[in-house]
Motif scaffolding. Structure first.
Motif, PDB file in Angstrom:
ATOM      1  N   LEU A  22       4.507  -2.380 -18.020  1.00  0.00           N
ATOM      2  CA  LEU A  22       3.578  -2.314 -16.895  1.00  0.00           C
ATOM      3  C   LEU A  22       3.153  -0.874 -16.631  1.00  0.00           C
ATOM      4  N   ASN A  23       1.846  -0.622 -16.718  1.00  0.00           N
ATOM      5  CA  ASN A  23       1.274   0.649 -16.308  1.00  0.00           C
ATOM      6  C   ASN A  23       0.375   0.383 -15.103  1.00  0.00           C
ATOM      7  N   VAL A  24       0.317   1.323 -14.178  1.00  0.00           N
ATOM      8  CA  VAL A  24      -0.495   1.110 -12.979  1.00  0.00           C
ATOM      9  C   VAL A  24      -1.702   2.044 -12.979  1.00  0.00           C
ATOM     10  N   GLN A  25      -2.753   1.606 -12.326  1.00  0.00           N
ATOM     11  CA  GLN A  25      -3.957   2.420 -12.257  1.00  0.00           C
ATOM     12  C   GLN A  25      -3.733   3.643 -11.381  1.00  0.00           C
ATOM     13  N   GLU A  26      -4.649   4.581 -11.538  1.00  0.00           N
ATOM     14  CA  GLU A  26      -4.498   5.891 -10.912  1.00  0.00           C
ATOM     15  C   GLU A  26      -4.377   5.814  -9.396  1.00  0.00           C
ATOM     16  N   HIS A  27      -5.202   4.998  -8.741  1.00  0.00           N
ATOM     17  CA  HIS A  27      -5.148   4.950  -7.280  1.00  0.00           C
ATOM     18  C   HIS A  27      -3.833   4.345  -6.795  1.00  0.00           C
ATOM     19  N   VAL A  28      -3.242   3.439  -7.578  1.00  0.00           N
ATOM     20  CA  VAL A  28      -1.933   2.891  -7.227  1.00  0.00           C
ATOM     21  C   VAL A  28      -0.874   3.982  -7.337  1.00  0.00           C
ATOM     22  N   SER A  29      -0.989   4.793  -8.376  1.00  0.00           N
ATOM     23  CA  SER A  29      -0.064   5.905  -8.561  1.00  0.00           C
ATOM     24  C   SER A  29      -0.147   6.903  -7.410  1.00  0.00           C
ATOM     25  N   TYR A  30      -1.369   7.203  -6.968  1.00  0.00           N
ATOM     26  CA  TYR A  30      -1.541   8.106  -5.827  1.00  0.00           C
ATOM     27  C   TYR A  30      -0.797   7.549  -4.609  1.00  0.00           C
ATOM     28  N   THR A  31      -0.973   6.254  -4.382  1.00  0.00           N
ATOM     29  CA  THR A  31      -0.345   5.616  -3.225  1.00  0.00           C
ATOM     30  C   THR A  31       1.174   5.680  -3.327  1.00  0.00           C
ATOM     31  N   LEU A  32       1.722   5.376  -4.496  1.00  0.00           N
ATOM     32  CA  LEU A  32       3.163   5.401  -4.688  1.00  0.00           C
ATOM     33  C   LEU A  32       3.724   6.812  -4.509  1.00  0.00           C
ATOM     34  N   LEU A  33       3.009   7.802  -5.015  1.00  0.00           N
ATOM     35  CA  LEU A  33       3.453   9.191  -4.850  1.00  0.00           C
ATOM     36  C   LEU A  33       3.439   9.594  -3.376  1.00  0.00           C
ATOM     37  N   ASN A  34       2.376   9.236  -2.669  1.00  0.00           N
ATOM     38  CA  ASN A  34       2.309   9.556  -1.238  1.00  0.00           C
ATOM     39  C   ASN A  34       3.448   8.907  -0.477  1.00  0.00           C
ATOM     40  N   GLU A  35       3.760   7.650  -0.817  1.00  0.00           N
ATOM     41  CA  GLU A  35       4.866   6.959  -0.167  1.00  0.00           C
ATOM     42  C   GLU A  35       6.200   7.640  -0.451  1.00  0.00           C
ATOM     43  N   ALA A  36       6.292   8.310  -1.588  1.00  0.00           N
ATOM     44  CA  ALA A  36       7.519   9.008  -1.957  1.00  0.00           C
ATOM     45  C   ALA A  36       7.574  10.425  -1.403  1.00  0.00           C
ATOM     46  N   GLY A  37       6.570  10.821  -0.620  1.00  0.00           N
ATOM     47  CA  GLY A  37       6.558  12.152  -0.026  1.00  0.00           C
ATOM     48  C   GLY A  37       6.011  13.220  -0.946  1.00  0.00           C
ATOM     49  N   ILE A  38       5.224  12.821  -1.934  1.00  0.00           N
ATOM     50  CA  ILE A  38       4.622  13.768  -2.875  1.00  0.00           C
ATOM     51  C   ILE A  38       3.127  13.831  -2.582  1.00  0.00           C
ATOM     52  N   PRO A  39       2.604  15.005  -2.200  1.00  0.00           N
ATOM     53  CA  PRO A  39       1.198  15.109  -1.790  1.00  0.00           C
ATOM     54  C   PRO A  39       0.230  15.002  -2.954  1.00  0.00           C
ATOM     55  N   THR A  40      -0.921  14.398  -2.704  1.00  0.00           N
ATOM     56  CA  THR A  40      -2.013  14.306  -3.669  1.00  0.00           C
ATOM     57  C   THR A  40      -3.309  14.625  -2.937  1.00  0.00           C
ATOM     58  N   PRO A  41      -4.403  14.828  -3.660  1.00  0.00           N
ATOM     59  CA  PRO A  41      -5.692  14.942  -2.969  1.00  0.00           C
ATOM     60  C   PRO A  41      -5.985  13.672  -2.182  1.00  0.00           C
ATOM     61  N   LYS A  42      -6.723  13.793  -1.096  1.00  0.00           N
ATOM     62  CA  LYS A  42      -7.117  12.620  -0.316  1.00  0.00           C
ATOM     63  C   LYS A  42      -8.061  11.766  -1.155  1.00  0.00           C
ATOM     64  N   PHE A  43      -7.998  10.443  -0.968  1.00  0.00           N
ATOM     65  CA  PHE A  43      -8.775   9.561  -1.826  1.00  0.00           C
ATOM     66  C   PHE A  43      -9.025   8.223  -1.149  1.00  0.00           C
ATOM     67  N   GLY A  44      -9.890   7.449  -1.761  1.00  0.00           N
ATOM     68  CA  GLY A  44     -10.115   6.069  -1.381  1.00  0.00           C
ATOM     69  C   GLY A  44     -10.571   5.319  -2.612  1.00  0.00           C
ATOM     70  N   VAL A  45     -10.517   3.985  -2.573  1.00  0.00           N
ATOM     71  CA  VAL A  45     -10.903   3.160  -3.712  1.00  0.00           C
ATOM     72  C   VAL A  45     -12.065   2.276  -3.313  1.00  0.00           C
ATOM     73  N   ALA A  46     -13.114   2.287  -4.143  1.00  0.00           N
ATOM     74  CA  ALA A  46     -14.324   1.524  -3.836  1.00  0.00           C
ATOM     75  C   ALA A  46     -14.605   0.495  -4.916  1.00  0.00           C
ATOM     76  N   SER A  47     -14.970  -0.702  -4.493  1.00  0.00           N
ATOM     77  CA  SER A  47     -15.354  -1.750  -5.438  1.00  0.00           C
ATOM     78  C   SER A  47     -16.855  -2.016  -5.384  1.00  0.00           C
ATOM     79  N   SER A  48     -17.581  -1.195  -4.610  1.00  0.00           N
ATOM     80  CA  SER A  48     -19.040  -1.307  -4.545  1.00  0.00           C
ATOM     81  C   SER A  48     -19.621   0.075  -4.269  1.00  0.00           C
ATOM     82  N   PRO A  49     -20.881   0.311  -4.631  1.00  0.00           N
ATOM     83  CA  PRO A  49     -21.503   1.616  -4.366  1.00  0.00           C
ATOM     84  C   PRO A  49     -21.529   1.973  -2.884  1.00  0.00           C
ATOM     85  N   SER A  50     -21.793   1.005  -2.019  1.00  0.00           N
ATOM     86  CA  SER A  50     -21.839   1.304  -0.583  1.00  0.00           C
ATOM     87  C   SER A  50     -20.468   1.713  -0.063  1.00  0.00           C
TER      88      SER A  50
END
Length: 246
Positions: A22-50
């Motif tokens: 099992l490999n996870v996508q990048e945004h999932v990894s960001y979330t898991l790292l943040n939950e573990a107390g490891i800082p990342t750039p701020k981000f969001g995930v979009a499924s549409s252009p709007s």
């Protein structure tokens, strides 16, 4: 983002009757790292252009990166079947984020790892753009050669770590971890000094301790941050690749 493979380190430790893939996508990894107390750039995930435009506005910066959420390396140099080039693009406004994400979402991205068929991009990550002053490599992985976990580090992050190891093996640092006592602060500090991050040793030590704690809690074979970047305008921020093989 690149990952350590058996081309320069011995094979990952495996056990009978286990199957890990099992490999996870990048945004999932960001979330898991943040939950573990490891800082990342701020981000969001979009499924549409709007949605991409909305996230760009919420991030409140004119330095943004759009990243196609496809499980494949070489996204930045890839191209979509519709002719649009680049699965990783720098944008400077919410309008541009909306326009370019519309050329990614719902399209197949072709990279050196996907083959000609490509892989569908169902979403994009909209993230703050950082300006690294220096880039490093850190990973915790289960390693047969050490009969357990090992902390791997290099001062040459942000590139294909396999190439670094092939060209200059001394640039890769290995610190075996006693599975009973875990990663100690003394070990973390020793590695930090070797890669040249003494000036921010307190922060980086905590990140490495958090990485190892996450490694245990997620029952991972590999957790990798590449690059671990010292931002020119702030402190250390991180891009990363997290692999959990179950």
């Amino acid at each position: 983002m690149q990952s350590v493979t058996s081309r320069f380190v011995p094979q990952i430790l495996t056990f009978a009757n286990q199957r890990r893939n099992l490999n996870v996508q990048e945004h999932v990894s960001y979330t898991l790292l943040n939950e573990a107390g490891i800082p990342t750039p701020k981000f969001g995930v979009a499924s549409s252009p709007s949605e991409a435009a909305r996230i760009a506005n919420e991030l409140n910066t004119n330095n943004l990166v759009l990243k196609a959420q496809v499980l494949a390396g070489g996204r930045g140099k890839g191209h979509f079947k519709n002719g649009f080039k680049g699965g990783v693009r720098v944008v400077f406004s919410s309008e541009e984020a909306e326009k370019l994400s519309g050329k990614m979402i719902g399209e197949k991205l072709i990279t050196k790892q996907t083959g000609a068929a490509g892989r569908i991009c169902n979403s994009v990550m909209v993230a703050e753009r950082k300006f690294p002053r220096r880039e490093f490599y850190f990973a915790v992985m289960m390693e047969r050669a050490f009969s357990g976990p090992v902390l791997i580090a290099s001062s040459q992050g942000g590139v294909n770590i396999e190439d670094v190891a092939a060209e200059d093996p001394s640039a890769i640092i290995y610190e075996p971890i006693d599975i009973n006592s875990g990663l100690t602060k003394e070990q973390a500090l020793k590695v930090i000094k070797k890669v040249g991050l003494e000036a921010v040793s307190d922060n980086v030590t905590q990140v490495l301790m958090n990485m190892y704690d996450m490694f245990l809690k997620k029952d991972a074979l590999l957790i990798e941050i590449n690059p671990f970047a010292e931002d020119a305008g702030e402190t250390c921020k991180h891009d990363f690749l997290l692999k959990i093989k179950l």
